[in-house]
Enzyme design. Structure first.
Site, PDB file in Angstrom:
ATOM      1  N   GLY A  83      29.051 103.967 161.912  1.00  0.00           N
ATOM      2  CA  GLY A  83      28.555 105.146 161.214  1.00  0.00           C
ATOM      3  C   GLY A  83      28.169 106.254 162.182  1.00  0.00           C
TER       4      GLY A  83
ATOM      5  N   GLY B 235      29.966 108.814 162.786  1.00  0.00           N
ATOM      6  CA  GLY B 235      30.334 110.051 162.095  1.00  0.00           C
ATOM      7  C   GLY B 235      29.222 110.508 161.155  1.00  0.00           C
TER       8      GLY B 235
ATOM      9  N   GLN C 220      22.851  98.440 176.557  1.00  0.00           N
ATOM     10  CA  GLN C 220      22.831  98.628 178.017  1.00  0.00           C
ATOM     11  C   GLN C 220      24.253  98.576 178.576  1.00  0.00           C
ATOM     12  OE1 GLN C 220      20.168  95.937 180.110  1.00  0.00           O
ATOM     13  NE2 GLN C 220      18.857  95.782 178.308  1.00  0.00           N
TER      14      GLN C 220
ATOM     15  N   LYS D 207      12.721  99.891 176.256  1.00  0.00           N
ATOM     16  CA  LYS D 207      13.693  99.134 177.044  1.00  0.00           C
ATOM     17  C   LYS D 207      15.009  99.919 177.171  1.00  0.00           C
ATOM     18  CE  LYS D 207      14.731  94.321 177.593  1.00  0.00           C
ATOM     19  NZ  LYS D 207      14.714  93.004 176.964  1.00  0.00           N
TER      20      LYS D 207
ATOM     21  N   GLY E 270      47.969 106.877 144.776  1.00  0.00           N
ATOM     22  CA  GLY E 270      48.525 105.777 145.544  1.00  0.00           C
ATOM     23  C   GLY E 270      50.026 105.911 145.673  1.00  0.00           C
TER      24      GLY E 270
ATOM     25  N   CYS F 199      46.453 112.079 140.502  1.00  0.00           N
ATOM     26  CA  CYS F 199      47.747 111.993 141.187  1.00  0.00           C
ATOM     27  C   CYS F 199      48.582 110.840 140.634  1.00  0.00           C
ATOM     28  CB  CYS F 199      47.547 111.925 142.698  1.00  0.00           C
ATOM     29  SG  CYS F 199      48.977 112.589 143.573  1.00  0.00           S
TER      30      CYS F 199
ATOM     31  N   GLY G  97      47.511 108.307 139.257  1.00  0.00           N
ATOM     32  CA  GLY G  97      46.850 107.986 137.985  1.00  0.00           C
ATOM     33  C   GLY G  97      47.292 108.941 136.882  1.00  0.00           C
TER      34      GLY G  97
ATOM     35  N   HIS H  94      44.251 116.329 143.776  1.00  0.00           N
ATOM     36  CA  HIS H  94      43.126 115.433 144.120  1.00  0.00           C
ATOM     37  C   HIS H  94      41.819 116.226 144.151  1.00  0.00           C
ATOM     38  CE1 HIS H  94      45.507 111.926 145.531  1.00  0.00           C
ATOM     39  NE2 HIS H  94      46.411 112.840 145.830  1.00  0.00           N
TER      40      HIS H  94
ATOM     41  N   GLU I 290      38.927 115.217 144.164  1.00  0.00           N
ATOM     42  CA  GLU I 290      37.862 114.537 144.922  1.00  0.00           C
ATOM     43  C   GLU I 290      37.658 115.125 146.321  1.00  0.00           C
ATOM     44  OE1 GLU I 290      40.764 113.216 144.008  1.00  0.00           O
ATOM     45  OE2 GLU I 290      41.603 111.827 145.485  1.00  0.00           O
TER      46      GLU I 290
HETATM   47  N1  GLN Z   1      53.148 108.405 144.937  1.00  0.00           N
HETATM   48  C1  GLN Z   1      52.971 109.564 144.142  1.00  0.00           C
HETATM   49  C2  GLN Z   1      53.751 110.756 144.673  1.00  0.00           C
HETATM   50  O1  GLN Z   1      54.167 110.772 145.793  1.00  0.00           O
HETATM   51  C3  GLN Z   1      51.487 109.895 144.014  1.00  0.00           C
HETATM   52  C4  GLN Z   1      50.874 110.302 145.280  1.00  0.00           C
HETATM   53  C5  GLN Z   1      49.368 110.215 145.259  1.00  0.00           C
HETATM   54  O2  GLN Z   1      48.796 109.578 144.370  1.00  0.00           O
HETATM   55  N2  GLN Z   1      48.722 110.797 146.246  1.00  0.00           N
HETATM   56  O3  GLN Z   1      53.938 111.731 143.982  1.00  0.00           O
END
Ligand code: GLN
Length: 548
Positions: free
Chosen positions: A28, A30, A202, A233, A363, A390, A392, A514, A516
């Site tokens: 940790g 960072g 150390q 120490k 993903g 994405c 999802g 994304h 997020e």
């Molecule tokens: N695999 C998918 C694409 O390339 C989704 C990419 C992602 O979820 N970042 O479009």
């Protein structure tokens, strides 16, 4: 949370805080660095950060999140280490690709220059050519800021890290003493007898000194605060004043680390050592929104299922953090229930049924995809608040196409090239691309948000700019068939479908981008807030069996 600068004189030039790690990675450092940066920003300084990743990859884009955690995406499309996400969240800044220095980038540049004849006549060497390139990158990234945190990834002693430590040694010589500070973050474990042990610290400081670097401060990561005799120490053996030894004990929430670090006086010590106390805001005038945001009382608890394929929390860190930020904003404790879409039996299906809301993350590839489609279907049919990101989002389209539009065998061309209905298809501009590195649709792009839709309510605006990382998109040929059945593409960028929603559902929302990556404490991402609000608003969930 920008604060007015209080009389700081930019002609003083940049200050640099170099952060190295000892004993083991994943301590940790960072977060420790970002937390210190947060406090310096609250004292009125413009703070930025550079993350050094000593691996040979040019960027993190080609790395497996299962090994390295999430690939974080910057607004300029840089695919970087997840630590940059922590810096953006803690410092509330937008960084660029130049803020991630990798061995791949530095060597590639030097070798390209060699081929171009820029070093004609010379032997090209790590010292000075690579080290010069590293120093140049750090200085350029720091430009325009008062303070630049520079975190060296890995652990002191790693072969890959050597050129960087040498570059920092030279850097320190080139700058004035009061402009450079070395912080070493190390592990202080307990012995079986319950004693805090300093030997690993150390040894790692000894290693650092053998390269010619003497830490100015040592931060001990420990389960608890360091005891006075432990600090003494460390001070004695590592040749630092005892006031320069700090604890960074385990805390249940990373956003409380700045508060912990402040209690230890780390920020004051750093400002004094860097000759900044005169220009810093007085403690009473410092910004304290951070504390307000992260220590707010919670009045509710919600459980959100995160249905992914990597059972490594770091693989979805920005989503976890965005859910937490949404929790801060809504005074809610958001608990994440891990649902492995590769294991949709038993425990995982139970967790899905228990969840108040569902996130299906991004993903790549086929693994866990059927499980994702099942999760989408479950959320759609049982009125469970749903956020698809994405991949999802894409699986929400596939599920809807198959089960509502009755397009049998509909799929994404990414995993089924022969599908009769490629409702998700490769981007036309991707046809000719063969290289895998940095070639997706990346970074911040604007989306038009249609008035009168849920998306417009969520964003409260006619457009939004969010970060992207994908190769496949909704196939325009199917838009009409899909929309006819009640799925609306309420966010678009020209011919690209960016946001989807369902008319006949309490909260069913998907984004090709994304969101997020732009979420921050105090500025939570709108789709995540909307998801939590939908759950709190008591969306009627008609819990039933998960149908595979
Ligand atoms: N695999 C998918 C694409 O390339 C989704 C990419 C992602 O979820 N970042 O479009």
């Amino acid at each position: 949370m920008p604060t007015e600068l209080t009389g700081y004189d930019p002609s003083l030039g940049n200050k640099f805080i170099f952060v190295t790690g000892g004993v083991m990675s994943g301590l940790g450092k960072g977060i420790t660095a970002a937390s210190t940066g947060r406090l310096l920003a609250d004292a009125g300084f413009d703070v930025t950060a550079v993350k050094i990743d000593p691996y040979l990859n040019v960027d993190a884009g080609t790395m497996n999140p299962y090994q390295h955690g999430e690939v974080y995406v910057l607004k300029d499309g840089g695919e970087v280490d997840l630590d940059l996400g922590n810096y953006e969240r803690f410092l509330d800044i937008d960084m660029t690709f130049d803020h991630n220095v990798t061995t791949g980038k530095a060597y590639r540049h030097v070798i390209e220059k060699e081929r171009a004849g820029d070093y004609l006549g010379n032997t090209v060497q790590i010292i000075p050519h690579v080290t010069d390139d590293i120093k140049r990158r750090i200085r350029e990234a720091a430009e325009g800021n008062d303070i630049c945190l520079v975190e060296v990834g890995g652990t002191v002693g790693d072969i890959e890290g050597m050129p960087y430590l040498e570059a920092l040694r030279q850097f320190a010589h080139e700058e004035d003493d009061e402009d450079i500070l070395f912080a070493h973050v190390t592990l202080v474990p307990y012995s079986q007898a319950g004693e805090q042990k300093t030997k690993p610290t150390q040894h790692s400081v000894k290693e650092l000194r053998s390269i010619g670097l003497q830490p100015d401060i040592v931060v001990g990561r420990c389960e608890d605060r360091l005891e006075p005799k432990t600090k003494e120490k460390i001070a004695l053996f590592c040749d630092v004043p005892v006031e320069a030894v700090f604890s960074n004990p385990d805390v249940e929430d990373i956003y409380r680390v700045p508060l912990m670090v402040e209690e230890e006086g780390l920020d004051e010590y750093v400002m004094e050592r860097l000759d900044l106390e005169e220009t810093a805001a007085s403690p009473a005038d410092r910004a304290d929104e951070w504390r307000e945001v992260v220590t707010g009382e919670t009045t509710d608890t919600v459980e959100i299922a995160l249905a992914g394929k990597y059972d490594l929390e770091d693989a979805y860190i920005s989503i976890h953090e965005a859910l937490k930020h949404a929790g801060f904003e809504t005074n809610t404790d958001v608990e994440v229930l891990w649902v492995d879409t590769d294991e949709m039996e038993a425990a995982h299906a139970d967790r899905l049924q228990r969840a108040d809301g569902v996130v299906v993350p991004g993903g790549f590839g086929a693994r866990g995809l059927d499980g994702k489609i099942d999760v989408v279907r479950y959320a759609r049919e049982h009125d469970v608040p749903f956020l698809g990101l994405c991949l999802g989002f894409q699986m929400a389209v596939v599920e809807f196409a198959r089960n509502v539009c009755k397009l049998e065998g509909a799929h994404s061309a990414e995993v089924d090239e022969d599908t009769p209905h490629p409702v998700i298809d490769i981007l036309p501009e991707q046809y000719e691309i063969e290289d895998m590195g940095g070639t997706m649709r990346l970074g911040a792009h604007e989306t038009d948000v249609e008035a009168g839709t849920l998306a417009h309510e969520v964003y409260g605006a006619d457009s939004c700019t969010e970060r992207h990382r994908h190769r496949y998109e909704v196939n325009p040929e199917y838009i009409e068939a899909i929309e006819r059945e009640g799925m609306t593409f309420s966010g678009r960028a020209g011919n690209r479908m960016e946001i989807l929603e369902l008319d006949d559902h309490p909260f069913f929302f998907g984004t090709q981008f994304h969101p997020e990556f732009r979420s921050r404490p105090g500025r939570a991402s709108p789709p995540f807030v909307a998801l939590v609000e939908a759950v709190l608003g008591g969306a009627e969930i008609d819990a039933g069996e998960v149908t595979a």
